[in-house]
Design a protein around this motif. Structure first.
Motif, PDB file in Angstrom:
ATOM      1  N   GLY A   1       0.802  -1.219   0.000  1.00  0.00           N
ATOM      2  CA  GLY A   1       0.000   0.000   0.000  1.00  0.00           C
ATOM      3  C   GLY A   1       0.833   1.265   0.000  1.00  0.00           C
ATOM      4  N   VAL A   2       1.867   1.304   0.816  1.00  0.00           N
ATOM      5  CA  VAL A   2       2.665   2.523   0.904  1.00  0.00           C
ATOM      6  C   VAL A   2       3.531   2.705  -0.340  1.00  0.00           C
ATOM      7  CG1 VAL A   2       4.721   1.578   2.073  1.00  0.00           C
ATOM      8  CG2 VAL A   2       3.990   3.935   2.533  1.00  0.00           C
ATOM      9  N   SER A   3       3.985   1.612  -0.963  1.00  0.00           N
ATOM     10  CA  SER A   3       4.740   1.732  -2.215  1.00  0.00           C
ATOM     11  C   SER A   3       3.864   2.322  -3.308  1.00  0.00           C
ATOM     12  CB  SER A   3       5.272   0.358  -2.651  1.00  0.00           C
ATOM     13  OG  SER A   3       6.186  -0.162  -1.707  1.00  0.00           O
ATOM     14  N   SER A   4       2.603   1.908  -3.351  1.00  0.00           N
ATOM     15  CA  SER A   4       1.668   2.486  -4.320  1.00  0.00           C
ATOM     16  C   SER A   4       1.427   3.959  -4.037  1.00  0.00           C
ATOM     17  CB  SER A   4       0.344   1.719  -4.289  1.00  0.00           C
ATOM     18  OG  SER A   4       0.519   0.352  -4.615  1.00  0.00           O
ATOM     19  N   THR A   5       1.318   4.307  -2.763  1.00  0.00           N
ATOM     20  CA  THR A   5       1.097   5.706  -2.393  1.00  0.00           C
ATOM     21  C   THR A   5       2.268   6.574  -2.818  1.00  0.00           C
ATOM     22  OG1 THR A   5      -0.163   4.941  -0.464  1.00  0.00           O
ATOM     23  CG2 THR A   5       0.486   7.251  -0.512  1.00  0.00           C
ATOM     24  N   VAL A   6       3.476   6.090  -2.629  1.00  0.00           N
ATOM     25  CA  VAL A   6       4.663   6.841  -3.052  1.00  0.00           C
ATOM     26  C   VAL A   6       4.618   7.105  -4.552  1.00  0.00           C
ATOM     27  CG1 VAL A   6       7.165   6.734  -3.315  1.00  0.00           C
ATOM     28  CG2 VAL A   6       6.120   6.022  -1.170  1.00  0.00           C
ATOM     29  N   ALA A   7       4.253   6.088  -5.335  1.00  0.00           N
ATOM     30  CA  ALA A   7       4.175   6.241  -6.787  1.00  0.00           C
ATOM     31  C   ALA A   7       3.143   7.286  -7.189  1.00  0.00           C
ATOM     32  CB  ALA A   7       3.854   4.897  -7.441  1.00  0.00           C
ATOM     33  N   VAL A   8       1.998   7.268  -6.523  1.00  0.00           N
ATOM     34  CA  VAL A   8       0.941   8.231  -6.836  1.00  0.00           C
ATOM     35  C   VAL A   8       1.375   9.653  -6.488  1.00  0.00           C
ATOM     36  CG1 VAL A   8      -1.406   8.954  -6.301  1.00  0.00           C
ATOM     37  CG2 VAL A   8      -0.891   6.528  -6.576  1.00  0.00           C
ATOM     38  N   LEU A   9       1.938   9.835  -5.297  1.00  0.00           N
ATOM     39  CA  LEU A   9       2.305  11.177  -4.841  1.00  0.00           C
ATOM     40  C   LEU A   9       3.441  11.764  -5.664  1.00  0.00           C
ATOM     41  CD1 LEU A   9       2.055  10.943  -0.943  1.00  0.00           C
ATOM     42  CD2 LEU A   9       0.381  11.816  -2.584  1.00  0.00           C
ATOM     43  N   ASP A  10       4.347  10.936  -6.166  1.00  0.00           N
ATOM     44  CA  ASP A  10       5.430  11.444  -7.002  1.00  0.00           C
ATOM     45  C   ASP A  10       4.876  12.123  -8.252  1.00  0.00           C
ATOM     46  OD1 ASP A  10       7.460  10.751  -5.334  1.00  0.00           O
ATOM     47  OD2 ASP A  10       8.015   8.911  -6.384  1.00  0.00           O
ATOM     48  N   ILE A  11       3.877  11.508  -8.866  1.00  0.00           N
ATOM     49  CA  ILE A  11       3.257  12.085 -10.058  1.00  0.00           C
ATOM     50  C   ILE A  11       2.367  13.261  -9.682  1.00  0.00           C
ATOM     51  CG2 ILE A  11       1.673  11.625 -11.966  1.00  0.00           C
ATOM     52  CD1 ILE A  11       2.674   8.760 -11.955  1.00  0.00           C
ATOM     53  N   TYR A  12       1.602  13.069  -8.645  1.00  0.00           N
ATOM     54  CA  TYR A  12       0.669  14.097  -8.175  1.00  0.00           C
ATOM     55  C   TYR A  12       1.398  15.404  -7.888  1.00  0.00           C
ATOM     56  CZ  TYR A  12      -3.859  15.267  -5.984  1.00  0.00           C
ATOM     57  OH  TYR A  12      -5.086  15.797  -5.685  1.00  0.00           O
ATOM     58  N   CYS A  13       2.538  15.301  -7.228  1.00  0.00           N
ATOM     59  CA  CYS A  13       3.292  16.488  -6.822  1.00  0.00           C
ATOM     60  C   CYS A  13       3.759  17.292  -8.033  1.00  0.00           C
ATOM     61  CB  CYS A  13       4.488  16.068  -5.968  1.00  0.00           C
ATOM     62  SG  CYS A  13       5.493  17.433  -5.367  1.00  0.00           S
ATOM     63  N   THR A  14       4.262  16.619  -9.059  1.00  0.00           N
ATOM     64  CA  THR A  14       4.771  17.344 -10.236  1.00  0.00           C
ATOM     65  C   THR A  14       3.651  18.033 -11.003  1.00  0.00           C
ATOM     66  OG1 THR A  14       4.583  15.381 -11.661  1.00  0.00           O
ATOM     67  CG2 THR A  14       6.658  15.696 -10.499  1.00  0.00           C
TER      68      THR A  14
END
Length: 531
Positions: free
Chosen positions: A440-453
């Motif tokens: 779950g947290v690995s998926s969250t990291v992937a989402v937030l990396d894109i979201y932030c940019t």
């Protein structure tokens, strides 16, 4: 908006964009190698104090058995074994028996089990027992470099361009990575690890921002997922290399070697057209657009001159609603929090990222003690992350960034809380729940990396991303200390991680959705974003 229109005419993901994306993704794989290489070059083998073979204890007995007369036994996790850090200070012959008095530290150094690791930094510098903190310092300095590199290279990229920043990062990785393999000074080793942390983070996010600004809207998410997946592929490659290469300095050179290929690829990667346009680099922007058009085999559209002339003056020198004009000015960190909406976006995405990295590192340390081969478990862990990132890509395409981040962070939070309540005798259940949390947290990291940019405007995008990286990676420094909370109450560390994940899911709900929406360019666009 005009640039997005001409980009769609040239092709959202034409041959030129595909080549650029491929080179960027392949280059970002090396970030995973540098992030995790300390797992192997800094591995701690089984060790004990060095003792001479000519002592009284070695009389009429084999050398391995004689160690029992020179080194005391200690209980570790319910198993008795030779002490790693103590030896008997004196041996006294009494009749047919040898008795021992008090113990002392390893004054003559240590002996290491080299069956799994032929050499490591720990063996070279004796980073065990009372010197073990120096190994942790080297890892902490790498994370400090990651945090520093986020803001430093963020400012450099926004001011001097993505292309130049990319070159600086790759050069630092190659030179410092090579120097790391040959240094014989621990202080220099730690300093180089700091620079490597900064450079790899700069490379990772320069790659992400460059690709996001070069390809079209419809392919931004796919590219972001590929860049998030690249470090996991690097982890798997590292595990394979480490299995074959057991000498730490040779492994370090092998990890650094892809940087040479990145230097060659750099010549084929363009400067971000969007950055050129927003910084009034008209002539260079024109050449880049023509280069893309020629490579894609199309003619420039009739409205090319209009786009060129109208977007160059997109900024204004006048202040609007408290926002300084965007034309011919340098941007700073104050621009990220100058106005209400930009302040909300900056604060909320930073809190979410800090919590997520803290949970990720906490679970990474908590699941690293699984039984089995170090190499096999490391590669399997990389595979779990890869699957998590791919699933994150599918959910983002279907449900957007916001709902994906909320769902995955809740999964991590519930898994952490449930793991904390599992009895000690149900280890397999705890392992399964911890794996679900890691997923779950690995998926969250992937989402937030894109979201932030996608949340920050072009003129301060890398600065915003860099600031977010700097603060969030501080969570990676804090996370290991959360385990100390277990001294007060055993489930407390995992409960803390669960609470942090749940807070993340709440914080993300106030952010605007970015899926399928044109990227904001100016500060005014950022202030109006999501309203």
């Amino acid at each position: 908006m005009e640039y997005d229109a001409i980009l769609q005419y040239l092709g959202d993901f034409g041959p030129f964009q595909r080549r650029t994306a491929l080179l960027l993704v392949l280059g970002s794989m090396q970030t995973g190698l540098h992030i995790a290489v300390m797992t192997f070059i800094g591995a701690i083998p089984i060790h004990h104090c060095r003792v001479t073979e000519t002592g009284v204890s070695a009389y009429n007995t084999t050398w391995p058995d004689a160690l029992n007369f020179s080194i005391p036994m200690e209980e570790v996790d319910g198993t008795w074994r030779l002490s790693s850090c103590r030896k008997y200070s004196r041996e006294i012959l009494s009749g047919n028996f040898t008795t021992m008095e008090s113990t002392t530290g390893c004054t003559e150094g240590w002996e290491y089990d080299r069956s799994q690791y032929h050499s490591s930094v720990v063996m070279q510098y004796d980073l065990v027992c009372e010197r073990a903190w120096l190994r942790e310092l080297a890892q902490s300095m790498f994370m400090a470099g990651v945090a520093t590199g986020g803001i430093v290279f963020g400012v450099l990229s926004d001011r001097y361009g993505r292309h130049r920043t990319l070159l600086v990062c790759v050069l630092l990785l190659v030179t410092c990575g090579t120097g790391l393999a040959f240094t014989s000074n621990l202080a220099v080793f730690i300093a180089l690890r700091f620079v490597l942390g900064a450079a790899q983070n700069g490379l990772q996010y320069t790659t992400l921002v460059t690709g996001m600004e070069t390809i079209g809207i419809s392919w931004r998410m796919a590219f972001g997922i590929c860049t998030a997946l690249a470090p996991s592929v690097g982890y798997a490659l590292l595990g394979s290399l480490a299995y074959v290469i057991r000498e730490w300095w040779i492994l370090q050179l092998a990890v650094t070697s892809p940087g040479v290929l990145s230097l060659i690829a750099w010549w084929f990667i363009p400067e971000s057209p969007r950055w050129l346009l927003m910084n009034n680099r008209v002539e260079q922007w024109r050449k880049t657009i023509q280069r893309i058009a020629e490579y894609n085999g199309i003619d420039l559209p009739p409205f090319y001159e209009y786009v060129e002339s109208s977007t160059v003056h997109i900024g204004s020198t006048e202040e609007v609603d408290g926002i300084p004009g965007d034309s011919k000015r340098n941007y700073n960190l104050i621009d990220l929090v100058r106005t209400q909406n930009m302040r909300k976006i900056t604060v909320m995405i930073t809190i979410a990222s800090f919590n997520t990295i803290c949970v990720y590192v906490g679970l990474l340390f908590g699941t690293s003690q699984l039984a089995g081969s170090h190499y096999v478990t490391f590669i399997l862990g990389a595979c779990v992350e890869a699957v998590a990132i791919l699933l994150a890509g599918m959910t983002m395409r279907r449900w957007g960034r916001k709902r994906s981040a909320v769902g995955f962070s809740l999964l991590a939070g519930v898994s952490c809380a449930a793991t904390a309540g599992v009895p000690n005798d149900l280890g397999h259940v705890a392992t399964a729940l911890a794996t679900a949390g890691r997923f779950g947290v690995s998926s969250t990291v992937a989402v937030l990396d894109i979201y932030c940019t996608e949340l920050f405007p072009t003129v301060v995008r890398y600065m915003g991303v860099g600031t977010n990286i700097m603060v969030s990676r501080a969570g990676g420094i804090v996370a290991p200390f959360l385990s100390l909370l277990g001294n007060a109450w055993r489930p407390l560390p995992l409960l803390t991680l669960g609470v942090l994940s749940c807070v993340t899911s709440v914080v993300v709900t106030v952010l605007p959705e970015t899926h399928g929406v044109p990227l904001p360019n100016t500060l005014q666009d950022g202030e109006n974003f999501g309203r």
